[in-house]
Scaffold this motif. Sequence first.
Motif, mmCIF file in Angstrom:
data_model
loop_
_atom_site.group_PDB
_atom_site.id
_atom_site.type_symbol
_atom_site.label_atom_id
_atom_site.label_comp_id
_atom_site.label_asym_id
_atom_site.label_seq_id
_atom_site.Cartn_x
_atom_site.Cartn_y
_atom_site.Cartn_z
ATOM 1 N N LEU A 19 0.831 -1.204 0.000
ATOM 2 C CA LEU A 19 0.000 0.000 0.000
ATOM 3 C C LEU A 19 0.867 1.257 0.000
ATOM 4 C CD1 LEU A 19 -2.847 -1.006 2.456
ATOM 5 C CD2 LEU A 19 -3.123 -0.408 0.046
ATOM 6 N N GLU A 22 2.184 1.693 -3.466
ATOM 7 C CA GLU A 22 1.155 2.273 -4.326
ATOM 8 C C GLU A 22 1.029 3.768 -4.072
ATOM 9 O OE1 GLU A 22 -2.585 0.327 -3.845
ATOM 10 O OE2 GLU A 22 -1.922 -1.508 -4.835
ATOM 11 N N GLN A 85 -8.365 -1.453 -3.639
ATOM 12 C CA GLN A 85 -7.726 -2.510 -4.432
ATOM 13 C C GLN A 85 -8.693 -3.088 -5.457
ATOM 14 O OE1 GLN A 85 -4.416 -2.680 -4.203
ATOM 15 N NE2 GLN A 85 -4.919 -1.044 -2.770
ATOM 16 N N GLY A 111 -3.957 -5.858 -7.294
ATOM 17 C CA GLY A 111 -5.215 -5.727 -6.557
ATOM 18 C C GLY A 111 -5.653 -7.038 -5.933
ATOM 19 N N LEU A 114 -3.219 -7.973 -2.986
ATOM 20 C CA LEU A 114 -3.460 -7.194 -1.775
ATOM 21 C C LEU A 114 -4.778 -7.572 -1.111
ATOM 22 C CD1 LEU A 114 -1.903 -3.752 -2.455
ATOM 23 C CD2 LEU A 114 -1.956 -4.881 -0.262
ATOM 24 N N CYS A 115 -5.816 -7.831 -1.897
ATOM 25 C CA CYS A 115 -7.078 -8.281 -1.306
ATOM 26 C C CYS A 115 -6.869 -9.582 -0.543
ATOM 27 C CB CYS A 115 -8.148 -8.450 -2.377
ATOM 28 S SG CYS A 115 -8.832 -6.903 -2.976
#
Length: 130
Positions: A19, A22, A85, A111, A114-115
């Motif tokens: 995160l 990002e 995400q 995405g 990370l989920c």
Amino acid sequence: MTIDSPALPGPLRWAVWLLRGEAVALGLVAAFLIYKDLTASASTDIVSALFVTGFAIGGAAALWALATGLGRRRAGARAPAIVLQLMLFPVGYYMIEGGLAWLGVPLIVLGALLCGLLVCAPTNRALGVG
């Protein structure tokens, strides 16, 4: 005397770092947009340009804040992080459709990764949910 909490579990630590990565990447995009706004020609729609730049700055700040919250084991930061995400899926899809598969596919993978990190069992235990 302070009592240190145990270290973050691996999946949560990775989620926090991704995160933050990002956030930094989006911050660099925002810096580029600021440069483009400052050097734009007179025919540019400056209101739209500033809106897009503000959106990038806000997104970078939100990602950084969510990473910080998760790093501090705040369960309330998890759901907004997952929503952000999930927003990568349609963005990545339309990048693939637009001929930018080299960027769209990694966004979708990021995405999904990370989920997964945010909903796995060690993360749930660390955040005190589930």
